[in-house]
Design an enzyme around this catalytic site. Structure first.
Site, PDB file in Angstrom:
ATOM      1  N   TYR A   1     -16.095  -3.829 -47.615  1.00  0.00           N
ATOM      2  CA  TYR A   1     -15.158  -4.508 -48.514  1.00  0.00           C
ATOM      3  C   TYR A   1     -15.880  -4.932 -49.801  1.00  0.00           C
ATOM      4  O   TYR A   1     -15.394  -4.692 -50.914  1.00  0.00           O
ATOM      5  CB  TYR A   1     -14.587  -5.717 -47.772  1.00  0.00           C
ATOM      6  CG  TYR A   1     -13.668  -6.612 -48.562  1.00  0.00           C
ATOM      7  CD1 TYR A   1     -12.434  -6.156 -49.029  1.00  0.00           C
ATOM      8  CD2 TYR A   1     -14.009  -7.947 -48.800  1.00  0.00           C
ATOM      9  CE1 TYR A   1     -11.578  -7.003 -49.721  1.00  0.00           C
ATOM     10  CE2 TYR A   1     -13.162  -8.790 -49.485  1.00  0.00           C
ATOM     11  CZ  TYR A   1     -11.941  -8.315 -49.945  1.00  0.00           C
ATOM     12  OH  TYR A   1     -11.094  -9.166 -50.627  1.00  0.00           O
TER      13      TYR A   1
ATOM     14  N   GLY B   1       0.956  -3.512 -53.290  1.00  0.00           N
ATOM     15  CA  GLY B   1       0.517  -4.417 -52.216  1.00  0.00           C
ATOM     16  C   GLY B   1       1.265  -5.737 -52.310  1.00  0.00           C
ATOM     17  O   GLY B   1       0.750  -6.786 -51.947  1.00  0.00           O
TER      18      GLY B   1
ATOM     19  N   GLY C   1       1.812  -8.374 -49.236  1.00  0.00           N
ATOM     20  CA  GLY C   1       0.677  -9.027 -48.597  1.00  0.00           C
ATOM     21  C   GLY C   1       0.630 -10.522 -48.894  1.00  0.00           C
ATOM     22  O   GLY C   1       1.569 -11.093 -49.468  1.00  0.00           O
ATOM     23  N   GLN C   2      -0.492 -11.146 -48.518  1.00  0.00           N
ATOM     24  CA  GLN C   2      -0.603 -12.607 -48.650  1.00  0.00           C
ATOM     25  C   GLN C   2      -0.396 -13.047 -50.098  1.00  0.00           C
ATOM     26  O   GLN C   2       0.389 -13.955 -50.378  1.00  0.00           O
ATOM     27  CB  GLN C   2      -1.975 -13.087 -48.154  1.00  0.00           C
ATOM     28  CG  GLN C   2      -2.072 -14.605 -48.106  1.00  0.00           C
ATOM     29  CD  GLN C   2      -3.496 -15.134 -47.918  1.00  0.00           C
ATOM     30  OE1 GLN C   2      -4.462 -14.371 -47.864  1.00  0.00           O
ATOM     31  NE2 GLN C   2      -3.615 -16.432 -47.820  1.00  0.00           N
TER      32      GLN C   2
ATOM     33  N   ASP D   1       4.754  -1.256 -51.978  1.00  0.00           N
ATOM     34  CA  ASP D   1       3.853  -1.415 -50.826  1.00  0.00           C
ATOM     35  C   ASP D   1       3.995  -0.193 -49.942  1.00  0.00           C
ATOM     36  O   ASP D   1       4.960   0.570 -50.061  1.00  0.00           O
ATOM     37  CB  ASP D   1       4.167  -2.711 -50.050  1.00  0.00           C
ATOM     38  CG  ASP D   1       2.930  -3.277 -49.354  1.00  0.00           C
ATOM     39  OD1 ASP D   1       2.334  -2.560 -48.522  1.00  0.00           O
ATOM     40  OD2 ASP D   1       2.556  -4.422 -49.633  1.00  0.00           O
TER      41      ASP D   1
ATOM     42  N   ILE E   1      -8.192 -17.481 -50.091  1.00  0.00           N
ATOM     43  CA  ILE E   1      -6.917 -18.029 -50.566  1.00  0.00           C
ATOM     44  C   ILE E   1      -6.170 -18.657 -49.385  1.00  0.00           C
ATOM     45  O   ILE E   1      -5.972 -18.009 -48.353  1.00  0.00           O
ATOM     46  CB  ILE E   1      -6.044 -16.932 -51.218  1.00  0.00           C
ATOM     47  CG1 ILE E   1      -6.818 -16.189 -52.320  1.00  0.00           C
ATOM     48  CG2 ILE E   1      -4.752 -17.535 -51.759  1.00  0.00           C
ATOM     49  CD1 ILE E   1      -7.282 -17.041 -53.475  1.00  0.00           C
TER      50      ILE E   1
ATOM     51  N   ASP F   1       2.180   4.686 -51.521  1.00  0.00           N
ATOM     52  CA  ASP F   1       0.811   4.722 -51.008  1.00  0.00           C
ATOM     53  C   ASP F   1      -0.094   4.859 -52.230  1.00  0.00           C
ATOM     54  O   ASP F   1      -0.018   5.858 -52.961  1.00  0.00           O
ATOM     55  CB  ASP F   1       0.653   5.933 -50.066  1.00  0.00           C
ATOM     56  CG  ASP F   1      -0.752   5.988 -49.462  1.00  0.00           C
ATOM     57  OD1 ASP F   1      -1.676   5.343 -50.018  1.00  0.00           O
ATOM     58  OD2 ASP F   1      -0.908   6.684 -48.447  1.00  0.00           O
ATOM     59  N   ILE F   2      -0.940   3.876 -52.458  1.00  0.00           N
ATOM     60  CA  ILE F   2      -1.770   3.850 -53.668  1.00  0.00           C
ATOM     61  C   ILE F   2      -2.703   5.054 -53.760  1.00  0.00           C
ATOM     62  O   ILE F   2      -3.170   5.406 -54.848  1.00  0.00           O
ATOM     63  CB  ILE F   2      -2.567   2.523 -53.730  1.00  0.00           C
ATOM     64  CG1 ILE F   2      -3.109   2.302 -55.145  1.00  0.00           C
ATOM     65  CG2 ILE F   2      -3.674   2.490 -52.694  1.00  0.00           C
ATOM     66  CD1 ILE F   2      -3.757   0.948 -55.334  1.00  0.00           C
TER      67      ILE F   2
HETATM   68  P1  NAD Z   1      -3.275  -8.416 -47.854  1.00  0.00           P
HETATM   69  O1  NAD Z   1      -4.036  -7.644 -46.867  1.00  0.00           O
HETATM   70  O2  NAD Z   1      -2.535  -9.611 -47.402  1.00  0.00           O
HETATM   71  O3  NAD Z   1      -2.230  -7.472 -48.595  1.00  0.00           O
HETATM   72  C1  NAD Z   1      -2.566  -6.182 -49.028  1.00  0.00           C
HETATM   73  C2  NAD Z   1      -1.304  -5.375 -49.157  1.00  0.00           C
HETATM   74  O4  NAD Z   1      -1.665  -4.053 -49.536  1.00  0.00           O
HETATM   75  C3  NAD Z   1      -0.518  -5.270 -47.837  1.00  0.00           C
HETATM   76  O5  NAD Z   1       0.823  -5.632 -48.030  1.00  0.00           O
HETATM   77  C4  NAD Z   1      -0.644  -3.789 -47.460  1.00  0.00           C
HETATM   78  O6  NAD Z   1       0.502  -3.269 -46.824  1.00  0.00           O
HETATM   79  C5  NAD Z   1      -0.851  -3.158 -48.824  1.00  0.00           C
HETATM   80  N1  NAD Z   1      -1.495  -1.857 -48.714  1.00  0.00           N
HETATM   81  C6  NAD Z   1      -2.471  -1.475 -47.844  1.00  0.00           C
HETATM   82  N2  NAD Z   1      -2.753  -0.176 -48.001  1.00  0.00           N
HETATM   83  C7  NAD Z   1      -1.952   0.275 -48.993  1.00  0.00           C
HETATM   84  C8  NAD Z   1      -1.760   1.536 -49.589  1.00  0.00           C
HETATM   85  N3  NAD Z   1      -2.449   2.617 -49.170  1.00  0.00           N
HETATM   86  N4  NAD Z   1      -0.863   1.662 -50.587  1.00  0.00           N
HETATM   87  C9  NAD Z   1      -0.132   0.581 -50.981  1.00  0.00           C
HETATM   88  N5  NAD Z   1      -0.245  -0.632 -50.443  1.00  0.00           N
HETATM   89  C10 NAD Z   1      -1.147  -0.787 -49.447  1.00  0.00           C
HETATM   90  O7  NAD Z   1      -4.273  -8.782 -49.053  1.00  0.00           O
HETATM   91  P2  NAD Z   1      -4.209 -10.031 -50.029  1.00  0.00           P
HETATM   92  O8  NAD Z   1      -4.893 -11.153 -49.358  1.00  0.00           O
HETATM   93  O9  NAD Z   1      -2.838 -10.212 -50.547  1.00  0.00           O
HETATM   94  O10 NAD Z   1      -5.206  -9.537 -51.162  1.00  0.00           O
HETATM   95  C11 NAD Z   1      -4.750  -8.978 -52.372  1.00  0.00           C
HETATM   96  C12 NAD Z   1      -5.984  -8.675 -53.209  1.00  0.00           C
HETATM   97  O11 NAD Z   1      -6.718  -9.870 -53.457  1.00  0.00           O
HETATM   98  C13 NAD Z   1      -6.964  -7.702 -52.557  1.00  0.00           C
HETATM   99  O12 NAD Z   1      -7.575  -6.920 -53.551  1.00  0.00           O
HETATM  100  C14 NAD Z   1      -7.991  -8.622 -51.939  1.00  0.00           C
HETATM  101  O13 NAD Z   1      -9.225  -7.994 -51.797  1.00  0.00           O
HETATM  102  C15 NAD Z   1      -8.043  -9.707 -52.984  1.00  0.00           C
HETATM  103  N6  NAD Z   1      -8.572 -10.962 -52.455  1.00  0.00           N
HETATM  104  C16 NAD Z   1      -7.877 -11.660 -51.527  1.00  0.00           C
HETATM  105  C17 NAD Z   1      -8.394 -12.847 -51.022  1.00  0.00           C
HETATM  106  C18 NAD Z   1      -7.664 -13.657 -49.999  1.00  0.00           C
HETATM  107  O14 NAD Z   1      -8.237 -14.632 -49.483  1.00  0.00           O
HETATM  108  N7  NAD Z   1      -6.429 -13.337 -49.677  1.00  0.00           N
HETATM  109  C19 NAD Z   1      -9.639 -13.293 -51.482  1.00  0.00           C
HETATM  110  C20 NAD Z   1     -10.341 -12.534 -52.406  1.00  0.00           C
HETATM  111  C21 NAD Z   1      -9.781 -11.374 -52.909  1.00  0.00           C
HETATM  112  N1  SER Z   2     -10.323 -13.554 -48.040  1.00  0.00           N
HETATM  113  C1  SER Z   2     -11.137 -12.393 -48.229  1.00  0.00           C
HETATM  114  C2  SER Z   2     -11.807 -12.024 -46.954  1.00  0.00           C
HETATM  115  O1  SER Z   2     -12.164 -12.920 -46.228  1.00  0.00           O
HETATM  116  C3  SER Z   2     -12.193 -12.642 -49.280  1.00  0.00           C
HETATM  117  O2  SER Z   2     -12.096 -11.663 -50.227  1.00  0.00           O
HETATM  118  O3  SER Z   2     -11.994 -10.885 -46.708  1.00  0.00           O
END
Ligand code: NAD
Ligand code: SER
Length: 319
Positions: A141, A8, A11-12, A34, A171, A52-53
């Site tokens: 979620y 992943g 992603g963000q 990814d 974040i 694909d995870i």
């Molecule tokens: P995101 O949605 O921006 O990125 C997730 C990435 O996972 C994407 O690039 C997507 O293409 C990839 N992905 C989706 N399905 C997939 C699959 N089947 N196989 C491989 N890759 C796949 O998420 P993020 O914000 O970067 O979050 C990363 C982690 O941090 C997650 O576990 C999320 O729950 C956690 N998190 C994020 C936040 C936040 O505010 N961003 C807050 C709390 C927790």
């Molecule tokens: N940024 C995430 C959400 O809003 C929190 O895990 O889903």
């Protein structure tokens, strides 16, 4: 950590964590994986793999190919999209994570899978939320996050797999836009402030949530994974926070830089309901005591930096 697989990574969080890991551990030692990697991305400066995870065999193949010792599992479907596609959220969040744990058990890897403020629910104490408390989330979620915490602790206790994680708050960042969560508004507000001078918030005034600037989120992951395991009384997952804020506080801080900024509201009931079920502010004293967690960014410094970086992007026509 010597050889790291970031799942992943586009992603963000991954799009900023992966380059930082490459800076610290060497580009060839950090594999960006990814579902659909973008070929023109800055992450092409090191190994990039399509993965694909939910495909356990392919995941094991990559771990063997690159002699991976640490899996950073960032693949997830975030809260708002997860309510539209709950089975997809379960498949990636739980079955995908189980693949990571099984591969780690068989091939001897450590695993970091972030949890979230979403692991809490309406029965949880909302203020100063303790590390160990009621966890009855009402989103899919959140259900995947609680399951992930429990399974990660199970694999540590039963098989000795070195699993560690944090409950990230929302974040805030400026490289990759967030992926469909409830806290996305706290990023969008900066982009719209720069582009339009106004923002329409889907969450109401007085909706307090924990938030954090991306550099602190990256440090949290790396510092926890490098922490002395003998000091960890908890593992999955640690509360961490940097600030507890609502839309009015963000707007007031933005107005210090852009005095004409206007904040409007158009409440999205699903997002508002999710936000209402999450903590207002988490107590992160266990993370501070057990592995030295301490955020470096507050609302004031983060806002100045966000407006500077987003402003530069706008001036260059990139957004
Ligand atoms: P995101 O949605 O921006 O990125 C997730 C990435 O996972 C994407 O690039 C997507 O293409 C990839 N992905 C989706 N399905 C997939 C699959 N089947 N196989 C491989 N890759 C796949 O998420 P993020 O914000 O970067 O979050 C990363 C982690 O941090 C997650 O576990 C999320 O729950 C956690 N998190 C994020 C936040 C936040 O505010 N961003 C807050 C709390 C927790
Ligand atoms: N940024 C995430 C959400 O809003 C929190 O895990 O889903």
């Amino acid at each position: 950590m010597k050889n790291i697989l970031v799942i992943g990574s586009f992603g963000q969080i991954g799009s900023e964590l992966t380059p930082e890991l490459r800076k610290r551990y060497g580009s060839s030692h950090v594999v960006a994986a990814d579902l659909c990697p973008k070929p023109d991305s800055p992450l092409a400066d090191g190994p990039v793999e399509k993965l694909d995870i939910t495909d356990a065999e392919a995941l094991a193949g990559l771990v063997k190919k690159y002699s991976i010792d640490t899996i950073i599992n960032l693949a997830a479907i975030l809260s708002a999209v997860g309510e539209k596609k709950p089975m997809l959220a379960w498949n990636i969040g739980v079955n995908g994570m189980l693949n990571c744990l099984e591969v780690a058990r068989e091939l001897g890897c450590a695993v970091f899978t972030p949890s979230s403020i979403a692991a809490f629910g309406p029965d949880t104490p909302a203020d100063d939320t303790p590390q160990d408390t009621i966890q009855r989330p009402c989103t899919m979620y959140g259900v995947t996050k609680v399951t992930g915490e429990l399974m990660s602790d199970y694999y540590f206790k039963k098989y000795g797999v070195d699993t560690r994680s944090v409950r990230y708050p929302g974040i805030i960042s400026n490289v990759t836009l967030p992926g469909g969560g409830t806290t996305d508004y706290a990023v969008e507000i900066y982009y719209d402030a720069v582009k339009k001078g106004s923002y329409t918030s889907p969450l109401g005034a007085g909706t307090f949530l924990d938030m954090m600037y991306m550099p602190d989120a990256i440090d949290a992951c790396i510092n926890l994974m490098e922490a002395d395991p003998s000091k960890l009384k908890h593992r999955n997952s640690f509360n961490i926070s940097a600030m507890s804020i609502d839309p009015e506080m963000l707007a007031a801080e933005i107005r210090k830089h852009l005095p004409g900024f206007v904040l409007n509201y158009d409440i999205e009931p699903v997002k508002q309901g999710i936000a209402n079920s999450w903590p207002n502010s988490m107590n992160d004293s266990c993370a501070r005591e057990e592995w030295g967690w301490k955020p470096n960014w507050n609302l004031q410094d983060m806002t100045a930096d966000m407006l500077k970086v987003v402003g530069e992007k706008f001036a260059k026509g990139l957004i």
